[in-house]
Design an enzyme around this catalytic site. Structure first.
Site, mmCIF file in Angstrom:
data_model
loop_
_atom_site.group_PDB
_atom_site.id
_atom_site.type_symbol
_atom_site.label_atom_id
_atom_site.label_comp_id
_atom_site.label_asym_id
_atom_site.label_seq_id
_atom_site.Cartn_x
_atom_site.Cartn_y
_atom_site.Cartn_z
ATOM 1 N N LYS A 79 50.691 25.858 14.392
ATOM 2 C CA LYS A 79 49.371 25.721 13.763
ATOM 3 C C LYS A 79 48.371 26.676 14.409
ATOM 4 C CE LYS A 79 46.518 22.425 15.324
ATOM 5 N NZ LYS A 79 45.181 22.904 15.723
ATOM 6 N N ASN A 80 48.373 26.736 15.728
ATOM 7 C CA ASN A 80 47.364 27.540 16.416
ATOM 8 C C ASN A 80 47.608 29.044 16.294
ATOM 9 O OD1 ASN A 80 45.987 25.268 17.100
ATOM 10 N ND2 ASN A 80 46.506 25.305 19.274
ATOM 11 N N CYS A 86 33.040 17.933 21.133
ATOM 12 C CA CYS A 86 34.105 17.147 20.509
ATOM 13 C C CYS A 86 34.663 16.196 21.544
ATOM 14 C CB CYS A 86 35.171 18.033 19.874
ATOM 15 S SG CYS A 86 36.357 18.710 21.003
ATOM 16 N N ARG A 102 32.964 22.428 24.662
ATOM 17 C CA ARG A 102 33.574 23.517 23.892
ATOM 18 C C ARG A 102 32.564 24.502 23.286
ATOM 19 N NH1 ARG A 102 38.814 21.291 20.804
ATOM 20 N NH2 ARG A 102 39.513 23.384 21.274
ATOM 21 N N ASP A 138 47.238 21.544 26.258
ATOM 22 C CA ASP A 138 47.732 20.860 25.058
ATOM 23 C C ASP A 138 49.005 20.046 25.328
ATOM 24 O OD1 ASP A 138 45.639 21.662 23.509
ATOM 25 O OD2 ASP A 138 46.732 23.182 22.372
ATOM 26 N N ARG A 163 46.499 16.481 11.596
ATOM 27 C CA ARG A 163 45.878 17.810 11.672
ATOM 28 C C ARG A 163 46.888 18.844 12.163
ATOM 29 N NH1 ARG A 163 41.650 18.078 15.696
ATOM 30 N NH2 ARG A 163 42.214 20.229 15.292
HETATM 31 C C1 UD1 Z 1 42.455 26.810 21.863
HETATM 32 C C2 UD1 Z 1 43.476 25.992 21.109
HETATM 33 C C3 UD1 Z 1 43.528 24.595 21.690
HETATM 34 C C4 UD1 Z 1 43.759 24.657 23.183
HETATM 35 C C5 UD1 Z 1 42.745 25.591 23.858
HETATM 36 C C6 UD1 Z 1 42.987 25.797 25.340
HETATM 37 C C7 UD1 Z 1 43.440 26.871 18.823
HETATM 38 C C8 UD1 Z 1 42.999 26.667 17.426
HETATM 39 N N1 UD1 Z 1 43.065 25.932 19.699
HETATM 40 O O1 UD1 Z 1 41.203 26.188 21.686
HETATM 41 O O2 UD1 Z 1 44.562 23.888 21.054
HETATM 42 O O3 UD1 Z 1 43.571 23.362 23.710
HETATM 43 O O4 UD1 Z 1 42.771 26.866 23.229
HETATM 44 O O5 UD1 Z 1 44.197 26.457 25.567
HETATM 45 O O6 UD1 Z 1 44.129 27.823 19.158
HETATM 46 N N2 UD1 Z 1 34.753 28.423 26.652
HETATM 47 C C9 UD1 Z 1 33.503 28.850 27.002
HETATM 48 N N3 UD1 Z 1 32.814 29.660 26.136
HETATM 49 C C10 UD1 Z 1 33.344 30.059 24.952
HETATM 50 C C11 UD1 Z 1 34.626 29.618 24.608
HETATM 51 C C12 UD1 Z 1 35.307 28.794 25.469
HETATM 52 O O7 UD1 Z 1 32.979 28.499 28.062
HETATM 53 O O8 UD1 Z 1 32.686 30.802 24.213
HETATM 54 C C13 UD1 Z 1 35.530 27.538 27.561
HETATM 55 C C14 UD1 Z 1 35.703 26.132 27.002
HETATM 56 O O9 UD1 Z 1 34.632 25.287 27.315
HETATM 57 C C15 UD1 Z 1 36.975 25.698 27.688
HETATM 58 C C16 UD1 Z 1 37.770 26.992 27.793
HETATM 59 O O10 UD1 Z 1 36.836 28.039 27.664
HETATM 60 O O11 UD1 Z 1 36.701 25.239 28.986
HETATM 61 C C17 UD1 Z 1 38.866 27.123 26.781
HETATM 62 O O12 UD1 Z 1 38.331 27.003 25.500
HETATM 63 P P1 UD1 Z 1 38.913 27.847 24.295
HETATM 64 O O13 UD1 Z 1 39.910 28.814 24.761
HETATM 65 O O14 UD1 Z 1 37.778 28.406 23.524
HETATM 66 O O15 UD1 Z 1 39.628 26.775 23.467
HETATM 67 P P2 UD1 Z 1 39.863 26.922 21.961
HETATM 68 O O16 UD1 Z 1 40.055 28.374 21.659
HETATM 69 O O17 UD1 Z 1 38.799 26.157 21.247
#
Ligand code: UD1
Length: 417
Positions: free
Chosen positions: A22-23, A117, A122, A305, A397
């Site tokens: 999915k991801n 969430c 996030r 995950d 999901r």
């Molecule tokens: C993706 C995966 C999710 C997985 C996560 C972590 C998808 C659709 N989802 O989520 O299943 O749990 O990676 O491996 O692929 N952060 C910031 N600023 C930002 C973005 C992120 O500080 O702009 C921080 C977040 O708070 C968190 C970390 O970075 O602590 C990881 O988040 P992120 O990599 O963005 O997770 P997702 O991409 O949402």
């Protein structure tokens, strides 16, 4: 609303086929916005987040078809809207993945800012910072990110935190920017490399994906192509734990075991027998389950995950295991539900101390997020009596036919409408 009912106690045995990731499929679908040509995808898991993304693409004017056989045809010849509305983003944060492609190709986008969430705040500040470095103007107005540009240009972008969707969004935007973009401290997750493979198939020039530094040389135009999505490493890992926790014997087929090295190494350390082949692996659960600490980090380390599922296994351990979550600040909701099933878990900040050796008993439990739901199923598989899992929509999901796959391995599990 559907519920899942499990009667625990059966050792699972047999062979299970892993579905597409999915991801990896979600960013691939978003990438279709980068070209006017048709993108053909294969090995798409027919789960809710995929259908939500299809609906989002359709609302913008893309001709998007996703079929139950795992194929998708996506064509964004022209769009009449450049918006990801709040109603969709609030159900699926990955909707943010349309931001980079829209700004890259159409020079504008309006995407609802995702809120917090169940697992943490996030933020998406790094997505916005990166786009601004490439020459976009991003403002938050009425809860929406409004981004626009005269034209993106290459930039050096250092991301202070490793972010998967952030890396994906910026990589997609950079494919059509003028000049070279360097993404530093980029995510190395296999889903990022899968997206890079698709983009290269579309004509993009990308190097270094799978490492911390990705270089993208912008091109004027991208074209259509055909791409097969990688297998879901988290689904594979979830079945691996199902074998270990039930002291079963499962062959997990159609996957890429090397993308699960950290999980399989950890599982071996808990005493399970793991045999690795080129495109499958086999896990035999062994007694006793040894309690072993784990800490989540970005790939290639142990994934966040898989943290909830691993916690379920540690409730059956022979001692004490400390689980440390470094990615998300509030990802232990499943612990409270496992405690209701008789587990002994103390959560303090980012650590959970799991005392093993407690027999779990079936209970009514609530799933708080996708992986939490999977972990409660795993706990239910070893609990005595009936476990009822509510809010199964989280599970739907991201897991394709999980209850059918588990039933085929011998679990006493059913979906009750
Ligand atoms: C993706 C995966 C999710 C997985 C996560 C972590 C998808 C659709 N989802 O989520 O299943 O749990 O990676 O491996 O692929 N952060 C910031 N600023 C930002 C973005 C992120 O500080 O702009 C921080 C977040 O708070 C968190 C970390 O970075 O602590 C990881 O988040 P992120 O990599 O963005 O997770 P997702 O991409 O949402």
């Amino acid at each position: 609303m559907d519920k899942i009912r499990i009667v625990g106690g059966n050792a699972l045995a047999g062979r299970v086929e892993i579905s597409g990731a999915k991801n990896a499929a979600l960013p691939a679908m978003a990438a279709s916005l980068l070209t006017a040509d048709t993108i053909h995808l294969e090995n798409i898991p027919y789960v809710r987040d995929i259908l939500t993304t299809r609906n989002l693409l359709r609302e913008m004017g893309s001709e998007a078809e996703v079929r139950k056989d795992g194929t998708a045809t996506l064509r964004a010849a022209e769009l009449h809207s450049f918006e990801a509305p709040y109603e969709l983003v609030k159900t699926m944060r990955a909707s943010i993945l349309v931001l980079g492609p829209l700004v890259g190709r159409f020079k504008k986008a309006r995407v609802s800012l995702p809120g917090g969430c169940a697992i943490g705040a996030r933020p998406v500040n790094l997505h916005l910072m990166g786009l601004e470095r490439m020459g976009a103007k991003c403002e938050v107005v009425h809860g929406y990110i409004e981004a626009s540009t005269e034209g993106l240009h290459g930039a050096y972008i250092l991301m202070e935190t490793v972010t998967v969707t952030g890396t994906e969004n910026l990589m997609m935007a950079a494919t059509l920017a003028e000049g070279e973009t360097i993404l530093d401290n980029a995510a190395c997750e296999p889903e990022v490399s899968d997206l890079a493979d698709l983009l290269r198939g579309m004509g993009a020039q990308i190097e270094g994906d799978g490492t911390r530094t990705i270089r993208i040389s912008g091109v004027r135009k991208l074209r259509g192509c055909r791409h097969r999505i990688i297998p879901d490493r988290i689904e594979a890992g979830t079945f691996a734990i199902a074998a270990a926790i039930t002291r079963g014997d499962i062959e997990i087929a159609n996957c890429r075991p090397h993308q699960l090295t950290a999980v399989l190494t950890q599982l071996s350390q808990t005493g399970a027998e793991v045999d690795i082949g080129p495109a499958s692996f086999r896990v035999k659960g062994r007694d006793p389950v040894l309690s072993r600490n784990v800490t989540t980090y970005p790939y290639p380390a142990f994934p966040t995950d898989m943290q909830a599922q691993y916690m379920a296994l540690m409730t059956q351990g022979d001692g004490i295991a400390v689980i440390t979550e470094t990615i998300f600040e509030n990802r232990f909701m499943h612990a409270l539900e496992m405690i209701r099933m008789g587990a002994d878990i103390a959560v303090e900040g980012r650590q959970a101390v799991v005392k093993g050796g407690r027999s779990l008993t079936g209970a009514r439990v609530l799933a708080s997020d996708l992986r939490a739901s999977a972990s409660l199923i795993l706990a239910g598989l070893v609990a005595s009596g009936e476990t009822w899992i509510d809010r199964v929509y989280h599970l739907d999901r991201g897991y394709f036919h999980i209850e059918e796959k588990l039933a085929a391995l011998g679990a006493n599990i059913e979906r009750v409408p």
